[in-house]
Design a protein around this motif. Sequence first.
Motif, mmCIF file in Angstrom:
data_model
loop_
_atom_site.group_PDB
_atom_site.id
_atom_site.type_symbol
_atom_site.label_atom_id
_atom_site.label_comp_id
_atom_site.label_asym_id
_atom_site.label_seq_id
_atom_site.Cartn_x
_atom_site.Cartn_y
_atom_site.Cartn_z
ATOM 1 N N HIS A 1 -9.387 -8.299 0.718
ATOM 2 C CA HIS A 1 -10.352 -8.087 -0.368
ATOM 3 C C HIS A 1 -11.699 -7.725 0.239
ATOM 4 O O HIS A 1 -12.453 -8.599 0.683
ATOM 5 C CB HIS A 1 -10.398 -9.328 -1.254
ATOM 6 N N HIS B 1 -4.379 3.065 -7.904
ATOM 7 C CA HIS B 1 -3.475 2.105 -7.262
ATOM 8 C C HIS B 1 -2.196 2.721 -6.713
ATOM 9 O O HIS B 1 -1.884 2.632 -5.526
ATOM 10 C CB HIS B 1 -3.162 1.015 -8.291
ATOM 11 N N ASN C 1 -5.468 -2.108 1.504
ATOM 12 C CA ASN C 1 -4.069 -2.406 1.792
ATOM 13 C C ASN C 1 -3.781 -1.910 3.192
ATOM 14 O O ASN C 1 -4.139 -0.780 3.540
ATOM 15 C CB ASN C 1 -3.162 -1.752 0.750
ATOM 16 N N ARG D 1 -9.220 2.276 -2.512
ATOM 17 C CA ARG D 1 -9.027 3.112 -3.702
ATOM 18 C C ARG D 1 -10.280 3.137 -4.562
ATOM 19 O O ARG D 1 -11.052 2.187 -4.583
ATOM 20 C CB ARG D 1 -7.799 2.659 -4.475
ATOM 21 N N THR E 1 -3.979 -11.637 1.387
ATOM 22 C CA THR E 1 -2.701 -12.031 0.783
ATOM 23 C C THR E 1 -1.647 -11.012 1.201
ATOM 24 O O THR E 1 -1.965 -10.006 1.859
ATOM 25 C CB THR E 1 -2.828 -12.134 -0.753
ATOM 26 N N THR F 1 -2.883 -7.301 1.943
ATOM 27 C CA THR F 1 -4.012 -6.908 1.100
ATOM 28 C C THR F 1 -5.232 -7.738 1.502
ATOM 29 O O THR F 1 -5.149 -8.963 1.589
ATOM 30 C CB THR F 1 -3.674 -7.149 -0.390
ATOM 31 N N LYS G 1 3.841 0.733 0.407
ATOM 32 C CA LYS G 1 4.924 -0.247 0.268
ATOM 33 C C LYS G 1 6.249 0.322 0.796
ATOM 34 O O LYS G 1 7.060 -0.410 1.355
ATOM 35 C CB LYS G 1 5.030 -0.728 -1.186
ATOM 36 N N GLU H 1 -10.279 -3.328 -2.867
ATOM 37 C CA GLU H 1 -9.085 -3.840 -2.204
ATOM 38 C C GLU H 1 -8.674 -2.894 -1.079
ATOM 39 O O GLU H 1 -8.636 -1.680 -1.289
ATOM 40 C CB GLU H 1 -7.967 -3.916 -3.228
ATOM 41 N N HIS I 1 -7.254 -1.932 -10.695
ATOM 42 C CA HIS I 1 -6.337 -2.461 -11.707
ATOM 43 C C HIS I 1 -6.831 -2.113 -13.111
ATOM 44 O O HIS I 1 -7.221 -2.993 -13.889
ATOM 45 C CB HIS I 1 -6.175 -3.970 -11.498
ATOM 46 N N GLU J 1 -8.451 -10.533 -9.507
ATOM 47 C CA GLU J 1 -8.999 -11.680 -8.783
ATOM 48 C C GLU J 1 -10.140 -11.263 -7.844
ATOM 49 O O GLU J 1 -11.054 -12.046 -7.573
ATOM 50 C CB GLU J 1 -7.897 -12.442 -8.038
ATOM 51 N N LYS K 1 -0.840 -11.339 -12.160
ATOM 52 C CA LYS K 1 -2.021 -11.001 -12.961
ATOM 53 C C LYS K 1 -1.850 -11.342 -14.439
ATOM 54 O O LYS K 1 -2.809 -11.715 -15.107
ATOM 55 C CB LYS K 1 -2.393 -9.531 -12.763
ATOM 56 N N GLN L 1 -0.380 2.739 -3.040
ATOM 57 C CA GLN L 1 0.528 1.609 -2.853
ATOM 58 C C GLN L 1 2.011 1.986 -2.829
ATOM 59 O O GLN L 1 2.793 1.329 -2.159
ATOM 60 C CB GLN L 1 0.277 0.546 -3.934
ATOM 61 N N PHE M 1 -4.119 -16.450 -0.066
ATOM 62 C CA PHE M 1 -3.314 -16.920 -1.194
ATOM 63 C C PHE M 1 -1.943 -16.276 -1.190
ATOM 64 O O PHE M 1 -1.778 -15.104 -0.875
ATOM 65 C CB PHE M 1 -4.032 -16.766 -2.542
HETATM 66 N N1 LIG Z 1 -5.431 -9.143 -5.234
HETATM 67 C C1 LIG Z 1 -4.129 -8.875 -4.729
HETATM 68 C C2 LIG Z 1 -3.527 -7.749 -5.432
HETATM 69 O O1 LIG Z 1 -3.903 -7.408 -6.530
HETATM 70 C C3 LIG Z 1 -2.497 -7.062 -4.677
HETATM 71 O O2 LIG Z 1 -1.738 -6.211 -5.452
HETATM 72 P P1 LIG Z 1 -1.874 -4.627 -5.458
HETATM 73 O O3 LIG Z 1 -2.523 -4.341 -6.742
HETATM 74 O O4 LIG Z 1 -2.670 -4.174 -4.294
HETATM 75 O O5 LIG Z 1 -0.474 -4.126 -5.418
#
Ligand SMILES: NCC(=O)COP(=O)(O)O
Length: 354
Positions: A299, A280, A168, A177, A308, A297, A288, A166, A181, A150, A137, A284, A132
């Motif tokens: 899942h 997070h 990364n 992690r 994604t 990312t 980043k 998730e 979220h 998601e 969010k 991140q 995607f």
């Molecule tokens: N599901 C994708 C997503 O949430 C990516 O954002 P992040 O929280 O890893 O920055």
Amino acid sequence: MPTPPKTPNLIPARPRIAVLLGDPGGIGPEMAVKLLARQRNLDAARVLLIADPVVLAAGERVAGVKLDPLRIDGLDDLRFEHGRPTLLQRDWMQGREPVLGESNEASGRASFEALELATAAVRRGQAEGIVFAPLNKHSLRLGGLVHEDELRYMQERFAVTGFVCEFNLTGSLWTSRVTSHIPLKDVASHITVEGVGDAVKIIASALRRAGVAQPRIAVTGLNPHAGDGGSIGMEEIEIIAPAIERLRAEGYDARGPFSPDTVFIGARRGDVDAVVSMYHDQGQIAMKLMGFEQGVTLHGGLPVPVATSASGSAFDIAGKGVAQIEGLQQAFDLCVRMASGGPVRTLSSAETAA
Ligand SMILES: NCC(=O)COP(=O)(O)O
Ligand SMILES: NC(=O)C1=CN([C@@H]2O[C@H](COP(=O)(O)OP(=O)(O)OC[C@H]3O[C@@H](n4cnc5c(N)ncnc54)[C@H](O)[C@@H]3O)[C@@H](O)[C@H]2O)C=CC1
């Protein structure tokens, strides 16, 4: 009798990948259209594009490209033609143009319903992966998402009872992690020995599937300087270090707890294969900064790859035509490789360009 292909190993598996436009008010539609305008992506996979027609047209306008999809009415009618995406369209926006640069209920509903349809395609055995373009969010919540994110929504849709997390990825470095979220004020109470163990085990297992036989995993502390011997918090001594000890006794190469602000210095030079953070932003912000454009990312814990870009809906540049798609391209490549049983790492920019 038909002649068997002479070089079966060279024939790409061309898995069926559901592709979603992401949030209609952001850069997702532009990114997805740019992705599908690359012929090599349509050669690599059979793409099922699930989209609202008005949002797709808006994405095409911004990207300056028109796709030539094969249109179908529903999943019962699913078919593919080489070199073209198959388009399953639904009028979620009821003909209204997306409002660029903002979250709203219509955008959230369109994103959410598309995700729902993609998971239905997987559940029906009609897609081997999902990619995607960036979701938002806040819009998702306005559109009906009641889950943490998601990932947790898909976990329920796929009836996954085990741990999901998730990941990364930037280059060869992975992160997972312990919390994801949730509000920062709730993080400390969610750090448990079991939670640290789950986050290490799930990424170790993913890395082993990616070809890393004995993954080296750095675990961060929660507090500044990993608590500085208990003078800035006790979670490291009471929870994280015991979790690491337990993991090591089970054969995992888990190390730490490391100071969250410096752990990525060693990780960046290759001392470890993955970093498990407590929340997070510990992971991140570093990831980043090290490679926002290429970040992916994934899942983890779902039955099929769902990937994604690490970058988000970028409302500030929506509609400007300047959205970069390297992260989404990497996500697509990774999803295709995983869905066809290939290597799981992300590629360098030079490899992607080749
Ligand atoms: N599901 C994708 C997503 O949430 C990516 O954002 P992040 O929280 O890893 O920055
Ligand atoms: N793949 C996904 O679904 C992701 C979704 N998000 C969501 O996105 C929303 C906004 O997140 P933010 O923290 O504002 O981060 P963001 O990634 O949307 O934007 C951060 C900065 O990077 C720039 N940027 C982002 N993507 C870009 C691209 N492809 N090309 C060029 N510049 C780009 C933006 O213009 C902005 O200056 C949130 O709702 C978040 O949950 C965040 C990360 C990934």
